[in-house]
Scaffold this active site. Structure first.
Site, PDB file in Angstrom:
ATOM      1  N   GLU A 251       0.764  -1.157   0.105  1.00  7.21           N
ATOM      2  CA  GLU A 251      -0.011   0.021  -0.054  1.00  7.21           C
ATOM      3  C   GLU A 251       0.612   1.238   0.085  1.00  7.21           C
ATOM      4  OE1 GLU A 251      -0.085  -2.410   2.291  1.00  7.21           O
ATOM      5  OE2 GLU A 251      -2.113  -3.339   1.934  1.00  7.21           O
ATOM      6  N   ASP A 293      26.844  18.485 -24.358  1.00  9.72           N
ATOM      7  CA  ASP A 293      27.489  19.493 -25.510  1.00  9.72           C
ATOM      8  C   ASP A 293      28.849  19.567 -25.165  1.00  9.72           C
ATOM      9  OD1 ASP A 293      27.918  21.151 -27.255  1.00  9.72           O
ATOM     10  OD2 ASP A 293      26.437  22.614 -26.560  1.00  9.72           O
ATOM     11  N   ASP A 564      22.037  22.994 -22.575  1.00  8.08           N
ATOM     12  CA  ASP A 564      21.642  24.558 -21.880  1.00  8.08           C
ATOM     13  C   ASP A 564      20.971  25.287 -22.854  1.00  8.08           C
ATOM     14  OD1 ASP A 564      23.752  24.902 -23.377  1.00  8.08           O
ATOM     15  OD2 ASP A 564      24.854  25.942 -21.824  1.00  8.08           O
ATOM     16  N   ASN A 632       2.636 -12.822   3.593  1.00  2.24           N
ATOM     17  CA  ASN A 632       1.018 -12.764   3.878  1.00  2.24           C
ATOM     18  C   ASN A 632       0.314 -13.526   3.018  1.00  2.24           C
ATOM     19  OD1 ASN A 632       2.078 -10.992   5.799  1.00  2.24           O
ATOM     20  ND2 ASN A 632       1.560  -9.139   4.850  1.00  2.24           N
ATOM     21  N   ASN A 657       1.145  -3.843   7.808  1.00  6.25           N
ATOM     22  CA  ASN A 657       1.959  -3.449   6.782  1.00  6.25           C
ATOM     23  C   ASN A 657       2.329  -2.024   6.937  1.00  6.25           C
ATOM     24  OD1 ASN A 657       1.529  -5.809   5.518  1.00  6.25           O
ATOM     25  ND2 ASN A 657       0.117  -5.195   4.058  1.00  6.25           N
TER      26      ASN A 657
END
Length: 713
Positions: A251, A293, A564, A632, A657
């Site tokens: 979860e 570059d 850039d 589980n 959990n």
């Protein structure tokens, strides 16, 4: 009516509610929602509430990240100039740039932003800074000479491009393209067309989620059928199925991953790397190729004077002295070459010499540089009253105005094969990618003013050569990246010879070099093979950079791209990890996942190391959580097979959990073994499967012991 407004098109924006709802598209989340609904219908409101709270918190975190990320096109729109000077009906008027149409005649001068793509029709020493589009740091000198439309962007010297700046001179041009048809508009189109990228871990987690979801549905169906067959009530059987679903789903996976990545961003900020998108942290850890570059990354933003030589290639300080006077006294905009020459005054032991030189020679007149002549002339007077004309500039243009050469103080007539003799001296430097200029002089007696007619019968004195100086850290950084098994590749718009020279100096393999023209002649299959063997790519357009990055990705590489300029934005968006710098144009920074506070591969190396540490610790969480949840599942299946009651409710499993996930928050601080950071980190589903099958049943043993205790005692 035909071409629309002169502005970049903006895609339809998603509202915040739409972005929020999109966070629930994940299949695991949908199963959790279904589990919550079923729990509520069966009277287990507490489980339903806790499940919904957890997935809502995750959705909020995802929404915030998405809103921050969607800004690239907005910054691109700012590149359009707000006003334009236009010639209409015989008079000059100012209009909003968005109202320009194809065929308009615009007037530009120093300081103006070019509002649309246009062809130059009048030129007065016009220089334009196109670095944001081409990556070339030097201002481009414009001309009226016709250039083929197929020529590379940087070679179209008769064209002006939207978003570039006029640094010198003035001109008049006719608009050829507006809006999305301009070069910057095409880049914006590329940015819109590229799909939203995912990091390797995101892709792997998505696949893991789908497989886990199928497994959950199969097991839930089996468990429900078994319990109904055994005579259990349908409601009780549903509760078993819900408990199994909750047990299987991690979860808090999204929340824990976000926390681990957030901690990674804090650590990387200390290494001068600002993370704009959390997923980029683990993306850096997976990078196997860095595309960059040349200018400012491997080299400094400025150029350095390498040699000052006479006509036969011997070092000669007189050549440097003449160039120093010329650069000191001409009144035009000083370019990087002038700055490199004037920097010589700081050479140890030469400060007094150059100060004395300016005292002995005073300026009388000048003829500024222009594109047609390609050189600048200054007239200086010495302390005896004699005047000297000094010229420096393009070798061929100065050579055409020389009738003599000077060697060791002796003036000699120029031979017939002078051009061949000159290039036998400077040819090797030109092949090495250096910028070479010539220096000439003439004694003009008591002349106090000069005209272009005086620029003849000159005496060639020698040459100056310059090169893009590699940064002191460049070689070490390249070696460090190779040690980390990251392959550096150079993708630049510069000329091939210049790129080749710099790469050789810093240790990047330059045995093979590929230009944009050669790239266009290749099929995608050919390119995928060549891109592995070649590490230097020159004279590239923005679209070609995207194609190279895409080819590397298809070959299985995780690609980081460092850029850039506006020309780099499509590649930044296409790469797995887009990297920019704080001095980049706003649009490039917005498109990037990571922004470096220093444009240096050394900073990038540290970022890669931190990314690998974060990636490793995140994999630890995924492995142990998946194993625990598998345990589980195994426990509940065993319980359903042998016990007449449900030993664990869904809310108990959920609580366990969540407590377990809370303890996992310490993982960002966990140590990482050195062998874990020596190579790119990659997700392995096979490794996860083995880990789950080994450690999952171990936790089930303790569950089963507990169940037996509950049953018998």
């Amino acid at each position: 009516e035909r071409c629309g407004w002169n502005e970049l098109a903006e895609g339809k924006k998603k509202s915040i509610p739409q972005i929020f709802l999109e966070q629930y598209k994940d299949f695991l989340v949908l199963i959790l929602i279904a589990s919550a609904i079923i729990s509520g219908m069966l009277g287990d409101e507490e489980s339903a509430a806790v499940i919904l709270i957890v997935i809502t918190i995750n959705a909020i975190l995802g929404t915030v990240q998405t809103i921050k990320a969607e800004q690239s096109l907005q910054s691109l729109k700012k590149l359009a100039g707000p006003q334009a000077k236009v010639l209409r009906d015989g008079s000059t008027i100012q209009l909003p740039a968005r109202e320009l149409v194809v065929g308009d005649v615009i007037l530009v001068e120093a300081g103006d932003m070019i509002p649309a793509d246009a062809r130059l029709i009048e030129n007065a020493s016009l220089k334009v800074d196109e670095s944001a589009l081409t990556g070339e740091s030097l201002a481009v000198e414009k001309s009226l000479e016709a250039i083929l439309a197929e020529a590379p962007l940087g070679d179209r010297t008769n064209m002006l491009f939207s978003g570039s700046f006029v640094t010198y001179g003035r001109g008049k041009a006719v608009v050829t393209d507006i809006g999305m048809q301009t070069e910057v508009g095409k880049i914006a189109g590329l940015l819109k067309s590229t799909s939203e990228k995912q990091t390797p871990l995101q892709v792997s987690l998505e696949e893991f989620g789908k497989k886990l979801s199928v497994l959950i549905l199969v097991f839930c169906g089996m468990l429900f059928a078994i319990n109904v067959f055994r005579g259990e009530k349908i409601s009780s059987a549903f509760m078993f199925a819900v408990a199994l679903a909750v047990a299987a789903i991690p979860e808090a996976l999204s929340s824990i991953v976000t926390i681990v990545l957030s901690f990674g961003t804090q650590k990387m900020a200390k290494e001068h790397a600002i993370i704009r998108k959390l997923q980029a942290v683990e993306g850096l850890g997976s990078v196997s190729v860095i595309c960059s570059d040349k200018t400012g990354t491997l080299t400094n933003e400025s150029i350095l004077l390498e040699y000052y030589i006479d006509i036969l290639g011997n070092e000669n300080t007189d050549v440097l002295d003449l160039a120093y006077l010329n650069s000191s006294y001409h009144s035009g905009v000083r370019n990087p070459i002038d700055n490199a020459i004037l920097a010589c005054k700081s050479m140890p032991g030469r400060e007094i010499h150059y100060a004395k030189l300016l005292t002995e020679y005073q300026k009388e007149d000048e003829i500024p540089f222009d594109y047609t002549r390609k050189f600048v002339s200054t007239l200086v007077q010495d302390s005896t009253g004699n005047s000297h004309l000094i010229m420096k500039g393009d070798i061929a243009h100065i050579l055409s105005r020389c009738s003599h050469v000077e060697y060791r103080g002796t003036r000699l007539p120029m031979e017939k094969d002078a051009r061949q003799s000159v290039f036998s001296v400077v040819g090797e430097m030109l092949q090495d990618g250096m910028k070479v200029i010539a220096v000439a002089r003439k004694n003009v007696g008591t002349l106090r003013e000069i005209t272009p007619d005086d620029e003849k019968d000159m005496t060639l004195v020698g040459y100056l050569s310059f090169f893009d100086a590699p940064k002191q850290t460049a070689g070490e950084s390249v070696t460090a990246l190779k040690r980390l098994k990251v392959i550096p590749k150079i993708l630049t718009g510069d000329q091939a010879a210049i790129a080749l020279s710099v790469c050789r100096r810093v240790g990047i393999s330059a045995e093979h070099i590929l230009t944009g023209t050669q790239l266009d002649e290749m099929t995608d299959c050919e390119l995928k093979k060549v891109v592995e063997e070649t590490h230097v790519f020159a004279e590239l357009t923005p679209g070609q950079k995207v194609r190279l990055v895409s080819a590397l990705k298809e070959n299985g590489h995780t690609v980081g791209f460092l850029g850039d300029g506006v020309n780099d934005i499509p590649a930044l968006n296409e790469a797995n990890v887009g990297i920019s710098v704080d001095t980049a144009v706003d649009a490039a920074k917005d498109a990037a996942d990571v922004v470096l506070l220093q444009k240096d591969l050394n900073v990038l190396e540290q970022g890669v190391l931190e990314g690998r540490k974060t990636f490793t610790n995140m994999l630890k969480y995924i492995k142990i959580t998946a194993s625990s949840n598998f345990g589980n599942i195994f426990s509940i299946i065993c319980a359903s097979a042998f016990l007449p009651f449900l030993p664990m409710t869904s809310i108990q499993i959920l609580l366990l959990n969540l407590l377990y996930d809370t303890l996992c928050i310490v993982l960002p601080w966990d140590n990482v073994d050195e062998e874990e950071i020596l190579s790119p980190r990659d997700w392995s589903g096979k490794t996860l499967k083995q880990f789950m099958l080994s450690f999952g049943p171990i936790s089930s043993l303790f569950d089963i012991v507990t169940f037996l205790f509950l049953y018998y005692f």
